[in-house]
Design a protein around this motif. Sequence first.
Motif, short mmCIF file in Angstrom:
data_model
loop_
_atom_site.label_atom_id
_atom_site.label_comp_id
_atom_site.label_asym_id
_atom_site.label_seq_id
_atom_site.Cartn_x
_atom_site.Cartn_y
_atom_site.Cartn_z
N THR B 42 0.84 -1.20 0.00
CA THR B 42 0.00 0.00 0.00
C THR B 42 0.88 1.26 0.00
N ILE B 43 1.96 1.22 0.78
CA ILE B 43 2.88 2.37 0.77
C ILE B 43 3.51 2.52 -0.61
N ASP B 44 3.92 1.39 -1.19
CA ASP B 44 4.47 1.43 -2.56
C ASP B 44 3.46 2.09 -3.51
N ILE B 46 1.03 4.22 -2.78
CA ILE B 46 0.88 5.66 -2.51
C ILE B 46 2.05 6.46 -3.11
N VAL B 47 3.25 5.95 -2.88
CA VAL B 47 4.43 6.64 -3.42
C VAL B 47 4.38 6.65 -4.96
N GLU B 50 1.88 9.23 -6.16
CA GLU B 50 2.44 10.58 -6.03
C GLU B 50 3.41 10.88 -7.17
N ILE B 57 0.44 13.56 -1.54
CA ILE B 57 -0.76 13.33 -0.73
C ILE B 57 -0.46 13.83 0.69
N PRO B 58 -1.20 14.82 1.17
CA PRO B 58 -0.91 15.35 2.52
C PRO B 58 -1.05 14.26 3.58
N ASP B 59 -0.21 14.38 4.62
CA ASP B 59 -0.28 13.41 5.72
C ASP B 59 -1.70 13.33 6.29
N ASP B 60 -2.34 14.49 6.41
CA ASP B 60 -3.69 14.50 6.99
C ASP B 60 -4.67 13.67 6.15
N LEU B 62 -3.76 11.09 4.31
CA LEU B 62 -3.42 9.67 4.50
C LEU B 62 -3.96 9.14 5.82
N LEU B 63 -4.04 10.03 6.81
CA LEU B 63 -4.57 9.59 8.11
C LEU B 63 -6.06 9.24 8.03
N ILE B 64 -6.72 9.75 6.99
CA ILE B 64 -8.12 9.37 6.80
C ILE B 64 -8.28 8.61 5.48
N GLN B 65 -7.27 7.81 5.15
CA GLN B 65 -7.26 7.14 3.84
C GLN B 65 -8.47 6.21 3.66
#
Lengths: 432, 85
Positions: B42-44, B46-47, B50, B57-60, B62-65
């Motif tokens: 999943t991180i792969d 997202i990167v 981007e 993608i703002p951290d905020d 991602l916190l509500i992904q």
Amino acid sequence: MRKPTQRYSDIQARQLQKIQSLVTYASQNVPYYRKLFQQPGMQILPLRSLYDFEMLPLVEKPTIQQNWHAFLSDQFAEKELVIRFTSGSTGQPLKCAHSVAERLVLGRHMMRARMQWGVTFPARWLILGGAVRFASGLLQKHEQTMKGGEDFLMLSTLELSPAIAAEYVQKIQQFQPQWVYGMPTALAQIAAYAQQQDLQLHIPGLRLIETVGELLHDNQRQLIQSLFQVPPANQYASREVWGIGFECPHGQMHLLTENTYVEILRLDGQPAAIGEKGEVVVTGLNNRAQPFIRYRLGDIGVIYDEPCPCGNPNPSIRLTGGRVSEKIWGMEDRVGTLVFDSVVRAMCQRGLDNILQYRVVQRTANRFEAQVVPKGEWTNAHQEFFVHQTRKLLREETEVQIVLVDSIPPLPSGKAKSFLVDLAQEPLATYE
Amino acid sequence: MRNAIFLQVKEILSKINGQIDAGRELTLDTKWRDLGMDSLQTIDFIVAVEDSFDFVIPDDDLLIQDQWMKTLGSIVSYIQQHIHA
């Protein structure tokens, strides 16, 4: 006394926004902070500056261990969280909780740091470690597991010998990783054994050797580079907040300022100036399930704020002392901190999480004294698992004496080490 | 535009997990949780999103992904909003 440059001040201004958001969140959702901000003199929200932030108390690991639920956010059910335990290099394993989403944010910041070394994801990834999974028998000595078994190779470092190193060199050569991840002690040990046997690696696609969990000493750096032909990059992270710093190709460990706010405090608790040594205190800017705010990691470091040729605008940190692994006397292929960290973490994962702090002292080649500060009642199940697991990782005839104590003082050096060798009670002839 | 983004998303997914579209057709209604992606993948993803679409993608966010990574369609909508931002 040097003050931050304008560049660093700008970064801190952006960090302040994230700190404001984090602290407001904690004041509303985390019992410890909800109570804190109801106390007299603590009506300081919303925070206006980093000076306001410095009014918040420092938090230590034992405080969280003893009040674990008070540091958890009400917004998450415990069963939704991913629970992991910190490594016990200080002898105090801590239960850390992260939401799935948080892990993505924290992981993304680490990935970005790795990408500056030219790693492209998905990468062929070699891990030298995985102690808990190997110790608990979940994995065999070496295993390819993830992503169809093609992109991921994990090799255990619980036991290293010239023969095992030779086997690993062959496997690594065959695997051709793009990214290697492991503890400096283990990587350097493999490299030293390889050097003794005149073994070499040729991995044209290797971009990053990421060393973790310990300081990376110059002699280790040279040994590792001599085997892999690529200079290692040390990262500074914790299981609590994940990425704190990551070394760039110019040898500077830049702070990961989007993920962690780092303070350096003098002995009197006042902020140290740029370039001045002090205690490292971190705040995880993206932790929500279990916020770590002004959390004392127990490391000593210095922040430098100078331009770096790599172009990374973030200041750098240099750590001094601490976090060094010790080998087991008479079994130089085993690292004591790693072995007992694996024992304790395996206990935690097995539902026997009952150790507040521990220190293992090796008294003879075959006898170990484990000083344990239990969280609650210490039962036969705890006793038997600790002894059984230790024997599994060392020798079947290993003697383990568990001594329950109220506290474990730091060593005269000030370090809270979880493993040390103290053979003074036995005549040296015993081991010859 | 939406279709082009969807094709690119499918390409990224396939690169990260070669098995992902084996035996099934990925559609805009495909649920993210049904893809069986682990956290590293999943991180792969997202990167890669981007980098491919050239935005952060703002951290905020991602916190509500879980709010915008429900289905491939909701991911495409999120990307569409941000590349036009």
